[in-house]
Design a protein around this motif. Structure first.
Motif, PDB file in Angstrom:
ATOM      1  N   UNK A 230       0.858  -1.214  -0.170  1.00  0.00           N
ATOM      2  CA  UNK A 230       0.194   0.136   0.095  1.00  0.00           C
ATOM      3  C   UNK A 230       0.942   1.201   0.188  1.00  0.00           C
ATOM      4  N   UNK A 231       0.585   2.198  -0.825  1.00  0.00           N
ATOM      5  CA  UNK A 231       1.316   3.425  -0.682  1.00  0.00           C
ATOM      6  C   UNK A 231       0.662   4.605   0.213  1.00  0.00           C
ATOM      7  N   UNK A 232       1.555   4.470   1.263  1.00  0.00           N
ATOM      8  CA  UNK A 232       0.911   5.336   2.321  1.00  0.00           C
ATOM      9  C   UNK A 232       1.251   6.950   2.160  1.00  0.00           C
ATOM     10  N   UNK A 233      -0.104   7.493   2.393  1.00  0.00           N
ATOM     11  CA  UNK A 233      -0.197   8.917   2.417  1.00  0.00           C
ATOM     12  C   UNK A 233      -0.308   9.530   3.583  1.00  0.00           C
ATOM     13  N   UNK A 234      -0.696   9.026   4.706  1.00  0.00           N
ATOM     14  CA  UNK A 234      -0.786   9.497   5.881  1.00  0.00           C
ATOM     15  C   UNK A 234      -0.620   8.271   7.113  1.00  0.00           C
ATOM     16  N   UNK A 235      -0.021   8.441   8.239  1.00  0.00           N
ATOM     17  CA  UNK A 235      -0.443   7.529   9.122  1.00  0.00           C
ATOM     18  C   UNK A 235      -0.480   8.030  10.657  1.00  0.00           C
ATOM     19  N   UNK A 236      -1.064   7.309  11.595  1.00  0.00           N
ATOM     20  CA  UNK A 236      -0.943   7.712  12.995  1.00  0.00           C
ATOM     21  C   UNK A 236      -0.711   6.650  13.994  1.00  0.00           C
ATOM     22  N   UNK A 237      -0.211   6.528  14.859  1.00  0.00           N
ATOM     23  CA  UNK A 237      -0.090   5.724  15.930  1.00  0.00           C
ATOM     24  C   UNK A 237      -1.479   5.803  16.993  1.00  0.00           C
ATOM     25  N   UNK A 238      -1.913   4.613  17.169  1.00  0.00           N
ATOM     26  CA  UNK A 238      -3.025   4.301  17.740  1.00  0.00           C
ATOM     27  C   UNK A 238      -3.105   3.331  18.902  1.00  0.00           C
ATOM     28  N   UNK A 239      -3.994   3.357  19.851  1.00  0.00           N
ATOM     29  CA  UNK A 239      -4.083   2.206  20.780  1.00  0.00           C
ATOM     30  C   UNK A 239      -4.355   0.953  20.291  1.00  0.00           C
ATOM     31  N   UNK A 240      -3.897  -0.261  20.800  1.00  0.00           N
ATOM     32  CA  UNK A 240      -4.172  -1.759  20.358  1.00  0.00           C
ATOM     33  C   UNK A 240      -5.778  -1.875  20.256  1.00  0.00           C
ATOM     34  N   UNK A 241      -6.386  -2.035  19.130  1.00  0.00           N
ATOM     35  CA  UNK A 241      -8.165  -2.437  19.301  1.00  0.00           C
ATOM     36  C   UNK A 241      -8.545  -3.083  20.045  1.00  0.00           C
ATOM     37  N   UNK A 242      -9.785  -3.211  20.561  1.00  0.00           N
ATOM     38  CA  UNK A 242     -10.348  -4.362  21.514  1.00  0.00           C
ATOM     39  C   UNK A 242      -9.971  -5.493  21.026  1.00  0.00           C
ATOM     40  N   UNK A 243     -10.289  -5.874  19.747  1.00  0.00           N
ATOM     41  CA  UNK A 243     -10.251  -7.178  18.956  1.00  0.00           C
ATOM     42  C   UNK A 243      -8.968  -7.012  18.216  1.00  0.00           C
ATOM     43  N   UNK A 244      -7.769  -7.570  18.779  1.00  0.00           N
ATOM     44  CA  UNK A 244      -6.405  -7.307  18.139  1.00  0.00           C
ATOM     45  C   UNK A 244      -6.080  -8.215  16.916  1.00  0.00           C
ATOM     46  N   UNK A 245      -6.974  -9.297  16.749  1.00  0.00           N
ATOM     47  CA  UNK A 245      -6.829 -10.414  15.663  1.00  0.00           C
ATOM     48  C   UNK A 245      -7.693 -10.313  14.572  1.00  0.00           C
ATOM     49  N   UNK A 246      -7.445 -10.615  13.243  1.00  0.00           N
ATOM     50  CA  UNK A 246      -8.124 -10.381  11.987  1.00  0.00           C
ATOM     51  C   UNK A 246      -9.224 -11.780  12.000  1.00  0.00           C
TER      52      UNK A 246
END
Length: 246
Positions: A230-246
């Protein structure tokens, strides 16, 4: 080991299961759909432990009243209450206490680096992405559209991907998320290569990436699976989601 000791361990273990289920800690081990089964198992263990303790204490008191002269000689009374019970049996409490007191993190970059990427599933026809800009897309879905659909359903769209940072074989950061069939024991990563704007977040940091389809295709050195980019345009660090697995 006496039945009382076994019941106490069962009580703690059942309590740990209930606690992890009610506090969402269980999501670090298994998929969310298993919540009711885990909660039911924990309740059954706690109920069985309480009944065992109650029955054993009642039987012990009754026997003591009837055979008071048999106590104090160090012999087992038939219910596992002998004074020479090996103390080493209590060591089995350690993993239970660890489950109660310690919350290990969800699988992250180390596990992702040791396993080959999950191959995206091929489809004969990918449905158009939902409306919105950017549109949130799962890593597995993005990989399938990028690799098998040639990015046709991604072209002209801005996507938002969420995952944790894991180092690639060349040291460059990649976006990853662990995919579970059932539990953490069978977890495998889905990895997405990153081009465009550089991401300097450390390994295991969760980030939200906004970008566009990149035609670049890589290869996972672990299992030779094709890796979408994926060609990154912007990004930000976030907290781990409640459900970390896909």
């Amino acid at each position: 080991m006496s039945r009382i000791t076994q019941a106490v361990i069962m009580l703690l273990f059942g309590g740990a299961i209930i606690k992890s289920t009610l506090t969402d800690t269980f999501l670090r081990y298994v998929k969310e759909g298993l919540r009711p089964f885990l909660l039911g198992a924990g309740i059954v263990l706690v109920a069985a432990a309480i009944m065992t303790i109650w029955y054993d204490l009642r039987a012990s008191k009754k026997q003591q009243a009837e055979h008071d002269h048999d106590h104090g000689d160090g012999h087992d009374d038939g219910h596992g209450h002998g004074s020479h019970e090996p103390r080493v049996g209590w060591l089995i409490l350690l993993p239970v206490l660890a489950l109660l007191l310690i919350s290990p993190p969800a699988l992250g970059s180390f596990a992702a680096g040791q396993s080959g990427s999950v191959g995206p599933a091929a489809a004969s026809d990918y449905a158009p992405l939902p409306a919105g800009d950017p549109v949130e897309v799962g890593l597995l879905d993005y990989a399938g559209r990028a690799v098998f659909d040639g990015g046709k359903s991604l072209t002209g769209r801005t996507v938002k991907l969420t995952g944790f940072i894991t180092p690639g074989a060349d040291g460059r950061p990649m976006l990853a998320r662990m995919v579970l069939a059932c539990c953490a024991a069978d977890g495998r990563p889905i990895k997405i290569g990153l081009s465009g704007a550089p991401i300097d977040a450390p390994p295991d940091a969760w980030v939200e990436v906004v970008g566009v389809y990149s035609p670049e295709i890589g290869t996972d050195p672990v299992n030779k699976a094709q890796l979408a980019f994926v060609e990154v345009r912007t990004w930000q660090e976030i907290e781990q989601p409640k459900q970390p697995y896909a």
